[in-house]
Design a protein around this motif. Structure first.
Motif, PDB file in Angstrom:
ATOM      1  N   ASP A 177      -6.093  36.188  17.015  1.00 19.64           N
ATOM      2  CA  ASP A 177      -6.902  37.389  16.820  1.00 19.64           C
ATOM      3  C   ASP A 177      -8.225  37.047  16.150  1.00 19.64           C
ATOM      4  O   ASP A 177      -8.754  37.821  15.346  1.00 19.64           O
ATOM      5  CB  ASP A 177      -6.136  38.426  15.995  1.00 19.64           C
ATOM      6  N   THR A 178      -8.772  35.873  16.497  1.00 19.18           N
ATOM      7  CA  THR A 178     -10.096  35.504  16.002  1.00 19.18           C
ATOM      8  C   THR A 178     -11.114  36.505  16.541  1.00 19.18           C
ATOM      9  O   THR A 178     -11.095  36.810  17.739  1.00 19.18           O
ATOM     10  CB  THR A 178     -10.468  34.084  16.469  1.00 19.18           C
ATOM     11  N   PRO A 179     -12.005  37.040  15.710  1.00 17.98           N
ATOM     12  CA  PRO A 179     -12.954  38.052  16.193  1.00 17.98           C
ATOM     13  C   PRO A 179     -13.844  37.526  17.317  1.00 17.98           C
ATOM     14  O   PRO A 179     -14.153  36.335  17.380  1.00 17.98           O
ATOM     15  CB  PRO A 179     -13.793  38.374  14.947  1.00 17.98           C
ATOM     16  N   GLY A 180     -14.243  38.434  18.219  1.00 17.41           N
ATOM     17  CA  GLY A 180     -15.254  38.110  19.212  1.00 17.41           C
ATOM     18  C   GLY A 180     -16.634  38.416  18.656  1.00 17.41           C
ATOM     19  O   GLY A 180     -16.775  38.862  17.515  1.00 17.41           O
ATOM     20  N   GLU A 181     -17.651  38.162  19.470  1.00 13.55           N
ATOM     21  CA  GLU A 181     -19.028  38.451  19.071  1.00 13.55           C
ATOM     22  C   GLU A 181     -19.713  39.219  20.193  1.00 13.55           C
ATOM     23  O   GLU A 181     -19.674  38.799  21.357  1.00 13.55           O
ATOM     24  CB  GLU A 181     -19.800  37.150  18.812  1.00 13.55           C
ATOM     25  N   LEU A 182     -20.321  40.341  19.864  1.00 18.70           N
ATOM     26  CA  LEU A 182     -21.089  41.129  20.817  1.00 18.70           C
ATOM     27  C   LEU A 182     -22.561  40.822  20.608  1.00 18.70           C
ATOM     28  O   LEU A 182     -23.085  40.997  19.498  1.00 18.70           O
ATOM     29  CB  LEU A 182     -20.826  42.627  20.609  1.00 18.70           C
ATOM     30  N   ALA A 183     -23.211  40.336  21.660  1.00 19.87           N
ATOM     31  CA  ALA A 183     -24.612  39.936  21.549  1.00 19.87           C
ATOM     32  C   ALA A 183     -25.469  41.096  21.070  1.00 19.87           C
ATOM     33  O   ALA A 183     -25.382  42.206  21.600  1.00 19.87           O
ATOM     34  CB  ALA A 183     -25.119  39.426  22.899  1.00 19.87           C
ATOM     35  N   GLY A 184     -26.299  40.833  20.065  1.00 18.87           N
ATOM     36  CA  GLY A 184     -27.176  41.857  19.518  1.00 18.87           C
ATOM     37  C   GLY A 184     -26.512  42.757  18.496  1.00 18.87           C
ATOM     38  O   GLY A 184     -27.160  43.616  17.901  1.00 18.87           O
ATOM     39  N   TYR A 185     -25.208  42.569  18.281  1.00 20.35           N
ATOM     40  CA  TYR A 185     -24.483  43.415  17.328  1.00 20.35           C
ATOM     41  C   TYR A 185     -23.780  42.576  16.275  1.00 20.35           C
ATOM     42  O   TYR A 185     -23.982  42.771  15.077  1.00 20.35           O
ATOM     43  CB  TYR A 185     -23.464  44.288  18.069  1.00 20.35           C
ATOM     44  N   GLY A 186     -22.956  41.613  16.733  1.00 21.36           N
ATOM     45  CA  GLY A 186     -22.228  40.781  15.790  1.00 21.36           C
ATOM     46  C   GLY A 186     -20.743  40.807  16.058  1.00 21.36           C
ATOM     47  O   GLY A 186     -20.301  41.070  17.182  1.00 21.36           O
ATOM     48  N   PRO A 187     -19.917  40.540  15.023  1.00 29.43           N
ATOM     49  CA  PRO A 187     -18.470  40.423  15.214  1.00 29.43           C
ATOM     50  C   PRO A 187     -17.819  41.741  15.604  1.00 29.43           C
ATOM     51  O   PRO A 187     -18.174  42.800  15.096  1.00 29.43           O
ATOM     52  CB  PRO A 187     -17.975  39.934  13.846  1.00 29.43           C
ATOM     53  N   ILE A 188     -16.844  41.652  16.520  1.00 28.69           N
ATOM     54  CA  ILE A 188     -16.074  42.816  16.957  1.00 28.69           C
ATOM     55  C   ILE A 188     -14.593  42.454  16.927  1.00 28.69           C
ATOM     56  O   ILE A 188     -14.229  41.286  17.008  1.00 28.69           O
ATOM     57  CB  ILE A 188     -16.468  43.280  18.380  1.00 28.69           C
ATOM     58  N   PRO A 189     -13.689  43.452  16.798  1.00 27.64           N
ATOM     59  CA  PRO A 189     -12.252  43.157  16.749  1.00 27.64           C
ATOM     60  C   PRO A 189     -11.785  42.403  17.990  1.00 27.64           C
ATOM     61  O   PRO A 189     -12.324  42.594  19.094  1.00 27.64           O
ATOM     62  CB  PRO A 189     -11.612  44.549  16.677  1.00 27.64           C
ATOM     63  N   ALA A 190     -10.753  41.567  17.808  1.00 28.90           N
ATOM     64  CA  ALA A 190     -10.235  40.764  18.917  1.00 28.90           C
ATOM     65  C   ALA A 190      -9.781  41.642  20.082  1.00 28.90           C
ATOM     66  O   ALA A 190     -10.026  41.323  21.250  1.00 28.90           O
ATOM     67  CB  ALA A 190      -9.073  39.901  18.422  1.00 28.90           C
TER      68      ALA A 190
END
Length: 284
Positions: free
Chosen positions: A203-216
């Protein structure tokens, strides 16, 4: 009601002593109590000059919904690398740490916040008003990209409007039905998702470009119907080692294409689609 950590009239006494409003005194008192009782390492970093007060407040805010154990884990992850280069980077690191330490709680909080999506209207002086929208980050990112792309295409050499004015005009035209979409704009929202998270093994967080970390879970949801590009990163420091030139369709899209095209699309070729490459008709 819940037991107070300090006397009922303590904020009033602090407000009178420091010439503050009740709200300002209550806010400062709550922060002081949180930091001294739940975040002792953060308090020590403030005393040592490693963190400023705004970063301390950010740590307290980010860990507020967490249990004491999770709050301590987030605090340890954050302080291991200090105050970062800016407040924005520090807040992103905090969000990433909270997602990593408490993935289940983060998913629940995201779903709760998602139910609060709304549009607001705030009047301003001189005949102006602010129209705002509280949306899930991927939807907001995609909407902004489309508005920005349309605004940049709308300008020409004789257009004296700024890019901000053009974005505002494009949004107004879309909402009021005045925009003609003769040449559709295609937007691309970038999501970086670790392989373990994609496979459901972590459950390592993802990354949304232009926003930052998002829940897995949100990252997996976005990846389920996406076109993929392989990025190889260094496992030690995370820097990008290789960017694949080929893009990979989502499993759902692959199934749809193979159900539609039983055989190769090249004229006269009868090779089964199950053993063919899934490629673009037009070069990407």
């Amino acid at each position: 009601g819940p037991q107070r950590p300090y006397g009922e009239f303590a904020p009033d006494e602090v407000a009178a002593e420091l010439n503050l409003s009740y709200h300002a005194a209550a806010t400062q008192l709550a922060l002081a109590h949180t930091v001294t009782h739940r975040l002792p390492a953060t308090l020590a970093a403030l005393a040592a000059g490693i963190l400023d007060l705004s970063r301390v407040r950010a740590v307290a805010d980010a860990t507020e919904p967490l249990c004491d154990t999770h709050a301590a884990a987030v605090e340890a992850k954050i302080l291991a690398r200090g105050g970062r280069a800016s407040h924005a980077v520090f807040r992103q690191a905090l969000r990433r740490a909270v997602l990593a330490v408490d993935p289940d709680g983060a998913a629940q909080r995201h779903e709760l916040q998602r139910r609060g999506r709304r549009v607001g209207l705030q009047p301003f002086d001189d005949g102006m008003a602010e129209l705002s929208a509280f949306l899930a980050a991927p939807d907001a990112q995609a909407a902004y990209q489309r508005i920005d792309a349309l605004a940049r295409r709308a300008g020409d050499a004789d257009d004296t409007r700024s890019i901000d004015e053009r974005r505002a005009d494009v949004l107004t035209d879309i909402l009021l039905g005045r925009h003609r979409d003769d040449d559709p704009i295609h937007v691309e929202v970038g999501v970086l998702i670790p392989l373990g998270t994609l496979a459901g093994l972590a459950d390592t967080p993802g990354e949304l470009a232009g926003y930052g970390p998002i829940p897995a879970g949100l990252a997996r949801e976005l990846a389920a119907n996406a076109t993929w590009r392989r990025l190889l990163t260094d496992p030690v420091d995370g820097h990008v080692v290789e960017v694949g030139r080929r893009r990979f369709p989502s499993p759902a899209l692959a199934r749809q294409i193979r159900a539609r095209d039983w055989v190769c699309r090249f004229p006269g070729c009868r090779t089964p689609a199950t053993v063919c490459d899934l490629d673009h008709v037009r070069a990407y």
